[in-house]
Design a protein around this motif. Structure first.
Motif, short mmCIF file in Angstrom:
data_model
loop_
_atom_site.label_atom_id
_atom_site.label_comp_id
_atom_site.label_asym_id
_atom_site.label_seq_id
_atom_site.Cartn_x
_atom_site.Cartn_y
_atom_site.Cartn_z
N UNK A 192 0.82 -1.21 0.00
CA UNK A 192 0.00 0.00 0.00
C UNK A 192 0.86 1.26 0.00
N UNK A 193 1.91 1.25 0.81
CA UNK A 193 2.78 2.43 0.87
C UNK A 193 3.55 2.61 -0.44
N UNK A 194 3.92 1.51 -1.06
CA UNK A 194 4.59 1.59 -2.36
C UNK A 194 3.70 2.30 -3.37
N UNK A 195 2.43 1.94 -3.38
CA UNK A 195 1.49 2.54 -4.34
C UNK A 195 1.24 4.02 -4.03
N UNK A 196 1.09 4.34 -2.75
CA UNK A 196 0.85 5.74 -2.40
C UNK A 196 2.10 6.59 -2.66
N UNK A 197 3.26 6.00 -2.46
CA UNK A 197 4.51 6.69 -2.79
C UNK A 197 4.58 6.98 -4.28
N UNK A 198 4.27 5.97 -5.08
CA UNK A 198 4.34 6.14 -6.53
C UNK A 198 3.33 7.17 -7.02
N UNK A 199 2.19 7.26 -6.34
CA UNK A 199 1.11 8.15 -6.78
C UNK A 199 1.47 9.62 -6.65
N UNK A 200 2.49 9.97 -5.85
CA UNK A 200 2.85 11.39 -5.69
C UNK A 200 4.17 11.73 -6.38
N UNK A 201 4.70 10.80 -7.15
CA UNK A 201 5.91 11.10 -7.92
C UNK A 201 5.54 11.94 -9.14
N UNK A 202 6.55 12.51 -9.76
CA UNK A 202 6.31 13.37 -10.93
C UNK A 202 7.51 13.33 -11.85
N UNK A 203 7.42 14.02 -12.95
CA UNK A 203 8.52 14.09 -13.90
C UNK A 203 9.77 14.62 -13.21
N UNK A 204 10.90 13.99 -13.44
CA UNK A 204 12.13 14.38 -12.78
C UNK A 204 12.47 13.49 -11.60
N UNK A 205 11.50 12.68 -11.15
CA UNK A 205 11.75 11.71 -10.08
C UNK A 205 12.17 10.38 -10.70
N UNK A 206 12.71 9.51 -9.86
CA UNK A 206 13.10 8.17 -10.30
C UNK A 206 12.49 7.14 -9.37
N UNK A 211 13.42 -6.74 -8.21
CA UNK A 211 12.75 -8.04 -8.16
C UNK A 211 13.62 -9.07 -8.87
N UNK A 212 14.10 -10.06 -8.14
CA UNK A 212 14.94 -11.09 -8.75
C UNK A 212 14.22 -11.77 -9.91
N UNK A 213 13.01 -12.21 -9.68
CA UNK A 213 12.26 -12.92 -10.72
C UNK A 213 11.70 -11.98 -11.77
N UNK A 214 11.50 -10.72 -11.38
CA UNK A 214 10.89 -9.77 -12.30
C UNK A 214 9.39 -9.95 -12.41
N UNK A 215 8.81 -10.76 -11.54
CA UNK A 215 7.37 -11.04 -11.62
C UNK A 215 6.64 -10.75 -10.31
N UNK A 216 7.26 -10.01 -9.39
CA UNK A 216 6.63 -9.66 -8.12
C UNK A 216 5.55 -8.60 -8.37
N UNK A 217 4.30 -8.96 -8.15
CA UNK A 217 3.17 -8.10 -8.51
C UNK A 217 3.23 -6.75 -7.81
N UNK A 218 3.51 -6.74 -6.50
CA UNK A 218 3.53 -5.49 -5.74
C UNK A 218 4.53 -4.50 -6.32
N UNK A 219 5.71 -4.99 -6.65
CA UNK A 219 6.77 -4.12 -7.19
C UNK A 219 6.41 -3.64 -8.58
N UNK A 220 5.88 -4.53 -9.39
CA UNK A 220 5.48 -4.17 -10.76
C UNK A 220 4.39 -3.10 -10.73
N UNK A 221 3.40 -3.28 -9.88
CA UNK A 221 2.29 -2.33 -9.80
C UNK A 221 2.78 -0.94 -9.37
N UNK A 222 3.67 -0.90 -8.38
CA UNK A 222 4.19 0.39 -7.91
C UNK A 222 4.99 1.08 -9.01
N UNK A 223 5.81 0.31 -9.72
CA UNK A 223 6.62 0.88 -10.79
C UNK A 223 5.74 1.38 -11.93
N UNK A 224 4.64 0.67 -12.19
CA UNK A 224 3.70 1.08 -13.24
C UNK A 224 3.06 2.42 -12.90
#
Length: 314
Positions: A192-206, A211-224
């Motif tokens: 949940x915090x990953x998603x809320x963190x991602x929701x307030x990012x903007x252009x110029x942020x990184x 994810x070792x497997x590259x298929x961890x849903x929580x990490x993928x969703x936040x990055x998306x």
């Protein structure tokens, strides 16, 4: 404090210098592509990973039979990993097997642990797997992609790092490194915090998703979400054709293998930390003046929190 320098790791299959990392092997490349292959080709790939020397000594008919598939599938597999056909794959595997024998002095160390292994053998296998993970990660690391990630992080207003499970420890390590040189950064492992963190990012942020497997849903969703908000999305994964790579702007890869009892989990963290160190040192080098000042200030802040070496016990 002393000066800092960065070491660039070469990628591809260019022969390494005596003091540099080893060239990228076929087995490493096959392992990284394994999850993205169709089931029949995956069986061929697994055979190459498990016993490359046997594959080098097998005809295409023998290999197809051993994998329960057809010669056509073997040829498709060869082309999928960048070879023109099976003869080229056999020759390359034989050459690499010979090179490995010379490098190891004829000593073979398997990475899988069996119930019959002695404690000495376990130590040898675990340390071998860990060392190989770092060496192979260095050999396959795309230096141009690494430079783009360093550029983005060095110029970022803030850096948010996402990782769950074992990858969360790597995320925290990266955040601690960046924070110590005055870079605004956060490491998150709660979905949940990953998603809320991602929701307030903007252009110029990184945003960095680990994810070792590259298929961890929580990490993928936040990055998306972070990418949708305009942030530069960076993925660190062991598999370049994994789901997280599809949502990332920039992708850095490791080369660690999983083994019995998940001893490969340690190897994967070491490989991830190797890449993280490369990014950190690259950022520190490009911001040398402020970085040095920040390191001196943070060192001074905690200097009194260590036991003095001249203190005598009574």
């Amino acid at each position: 404090m002393g000066g800092m320098s960065a070491t660039a790791f070469g990628g591809g299959q260019t022969p390494a210098s005596p003091s540099g990392p080893p060239p990228l092997s076929t087995v490493v490349r096959v392992r990284s592509l394994l999850p993205s292959l169709p089931p029949a080709e995956r069986r061929v790939a697994q055979r190459v990973i498990d016993d490359p020397e046997a594959v080098a000594n097998s005809t295409i008919t023998e290999l197809a039979h051993a994998c329960g598939t057809s010669e056509t599938t073997v040829i498709r597999f060869c082309r999928a990993i960048g070879f023109t056909g099976y003869p080229e794959l056999r020759l390359t595997l034989a050459t690499e097997a010979g090179r490995a024998q010379i490098t190891s002095g004829g000593r073979t160390v398997g990475s899988d642990i069996s119930p019959e292994d002695t404690l000495e053998e376990i130590v040898e296998k675990v340390t071998f797997a860990d060392a190989r993970a770092v060496e192979e990660t260095a050999a396959q690391l795309d230096v141009q992609e690494l430079a783009r990630v360093i550029d983005a992080v060095a110029a970022a207003r803030r850096v948010d790092i996402y990782g769950v499970g074992a990858s969360a420890f790597v995320a925290m390590d990266f955040q601690q490194k960046l924070h110590r040189i005055g870079r605004i950064s956060y490491a998150w492992s709660d979905a949940h915090i990953m998603l809320t963190s991602a929701a307030v990012l903007e252009s110029g942020d990184v945003a960095v998703g680990i994810s070792h497997t590259g298929s961890t849903v929580d990490t993928i969703d936040a990055l998306t979400v972070a990418k949708r908000r305009g942030a530069t999305a960076v993925a660190l994964t062991n598999f370049p054709k994994s789901p997280i790579s599809e949502v990332a702007d920039l992708v850095l890869t490791t080369a660690a293998r999983e083994t019995t009892f998940r001893s490969g989990a340690t190897a994967s963290r070491l490989a991830q930390l190797t890449v993280i160190d490369c990014v950190f040192v690259g950022v520190a080098q490009r911001t040398f003046g402020p970085t040095r000042s920040a390191l001196e200030a943070t060192y001074e802040a905690v200097r009194g929190r260590t036991v003095r070496t001249d203190r005598r016990r009574r």
